[in-house]
Design an enzyme around this catalytic site. Structure first.
Site: not given
Ligand code: GLU
Length: 509
Positions: A277-281
């Site tokens: 996930s790109k949201r995990q950073g």
């Protein structure tokens, strides 16, 4: 299929060389075509890397093209960030927005005239048509499809407008988009990874928009036009585009162009099979750069997930990756990435960087800068830092490990009280003075073997203290620590003078 594929790849001849048929083979040209709607992440880096490896293996060119046709989703800084990260990773493009090249510009928003010309050709041949349907009508179609539990699709109504009807709407300046007329019936093509693939696109989709109301092309058109005009020979891209390829091939046919060969690459997933996930950073490449990981580590770990190589093998360098890369052994299974192994991968590459004199120089400079930031009023010379790195090779996962409290003794003097040393052994002073003498007598010839041997024979003279306890006394006096590298390594790191003064200091307090 695989056999066929491997055979096809073996036939690839480096540019300019003559193939079996006697004709001159085209130069292999591949492209990485991200949308600057975000920063480069691990999945993108893997696609870029496989393109780079394929190009370099066959003496071809690796192109970076920015697909920014969806202007509403652009992220400021992303375009530069992507090229920066490719350069950082050591896989710079041969042609790109920054590098330029013979087929530029390499940013789609700067190529609008070309797309408009192609759209005009398609309109003239009847392969495309103007669609004047309003957003309200399209919304209604969607709602109706949902109500009758069908996949929403455009009903191709404007396909049937007469020339006069079109002219009339144009004269009223009604807004329109351009749609491409899909042919019906299954269209088969051979993907270099997935084999023969057949998809009757017209049976599931309405005619796709190729030119939007804002004058920008959609991805499908721009991608085909650019691959053709940039003379791309092989398209290696994410598996999510496999389903769109039929559409692209129909466009090639309508335009009378020869399509490139396609190889779709399976997804990169977390080791438990979940989506990265790109949201995990922490999947952005910048994150790893800032954390101090080596680019070699990232390239190695993302190619150690069982695709494109005969087997997994930790520690491969970029030249080895190029040499061993084999598109024919790309599996159709998703690649599972185990990021917990990242520190271990970095340890292997950091050790290699320390061993090599050229890369070691870079590490020394980096560490010197980091130390200067941390210990502002102290400066450390390069020879000292290099000595530490050589002694600690194989033990460090990250260069920044040397900034941890456990290694603070290398950079600042510990404060150790004599009472603490005496708590360990009543002979602490004797241990100290014997060691000081040993160092004074041998300061010109300090090797690991010599110090180990001499220390043991000197300290065995002491009756009441076991050798292991003497080591504890010395370790504490030299570093203020109870555990850590061997005492001899500590003395070699600090050098004879500093070791002597630390021992004398601790014992005189
Ligand atoms: N712009 C597309 C993406 O970001 C590229 C797909 C392709 O390589 O054709 O995924």
């Amino acid at each position: 299929m695989k056999t066929l594929l491997v055979r096809a790849l073996r036939l690839c001849v480096p540019p300019g060389k003559r193939g079996c048929s006697g004709g001159v083979q085209k130069e292999i040209r591949v492209r990485f075509a991200p949308s600057p709607t975000g920063f480069l992440h691990l999945g993108g880096l893997r696609t870029a890397l496989y393109n780079y490896l394929f190009a370099k293996k066959h003496g071809g060119a690796f192109i970076l093209r920015l697909e920014d046709t969806d202007q509403s989703r652009l992220v400021p800084g992303a375009a530069d960030g992507i090229e920066d990260m490719l350069e950082w990773a050591g896989i710079p493009p041969d042609e790109s927005p920054r590098q330029g090249g013979p087929h530029g510009p390499y940013v789609q928003s700067k190529r609008l005239t070309l797309y408009h010309e192609v759209v005009q050709t398609l309109l003239e041949s009847g392969a495309a048509y103007r669609c004047f349907c309003t957003p309200q009508r399209l919304e209604l179609l969607k709602k109706e499809a949902f109500r009758s539990r069908q996949t929403p699709r455009y009903d191709n109504r404007c396909r049937h407008l007469t020339t006069n009807q079109v002219q009339e709407k144009l004269s009223q300046s009604l807004p329109f988009v351009v749609r491409f007329q899909l042919s019906t019936g299954p269209q088969a093509f051979q993907d270099m990874v997935y084999g023969w693939t057949q998809h009757d696109v017209a049976s599931v989709e309405g005619d796709p928009v190729i030119l939007k109301g804002d004058g920008f092309p959609t991805y499908h058109l721009a991608n085909v036009v650019d691959d053709n005009h940039m003379a791309v020979t092989h398209v290696l891209r994410g598996e999510e585009w496999l389903i769109s390829t039929t559409k692209h091939l129909l466009l090639y046919r309508a335009l009378g162009w020869k399509p490139p060969l396609y190889a779709h690459l399976p997804l990169l997933l977390n080791k438990d099979g979940s989506k990265l996930s790109k949201r995990q950073g922490d999947i952005f490449i910048q994150h790893y750069e800032q954390k101090g990981y080596l680019a070699d580590t990232l390239l190695d770990i993302i190619t150690n997930c069982g695709s494109g190589f005969a087997g997994n093998q930790m520690g491969r360098t970029l030249p080895q990756l190029i040499q061993q890369y084999d598109l024919g052994s790309t599996s159709t299974h998703s690649a599972l990435l185990d990021l917990d192994k990242l520190p271990e991968f970095n340890r292997v590459h950091l050790t290699r960087w320390i061993d090599d004199a050229d890369t070691r120089v870079q590490l020394v400079s980096q560490l010197q800068t980091l130390l200067q930031e941390k210990y502002r009023d102290v400066t450390f010379d390069k020879e000292y830092i290099e000595r530490i790195l050589l002694l600690r090779r194989g033990h460090l996962c990250m260069l920044t490990d040397l900034l941890c409290p456990n290694y603070a003794y290398l950079w600042i003097r510990p404060s150790v009280r004599m009472e603490d040393l005496h708590l360990l052994s009543s002979e602490a002073s004797g241990i100290g003075s014997l060691t000081v003498r040993l160092l004074q007598n041998n300061h010109n010839d300090m090797s690991l073997e010599m110090l180990n041997k001499e220390l043991r024979s000197h300290l065995q003279q002491l009756r009441a203290t076991k050798y292991s306890t003497s080591m504890k006394v010395l370790r504490l006096a030299l570093s203020g620590l109870e555990t850590g590298p061997s005492v001899v390594e500590m003395m070699l790191s600090l050098g004879p003078q500093e070791s002597i003064s630390r021992l004398q200091n601790a014992l005189s307090r």
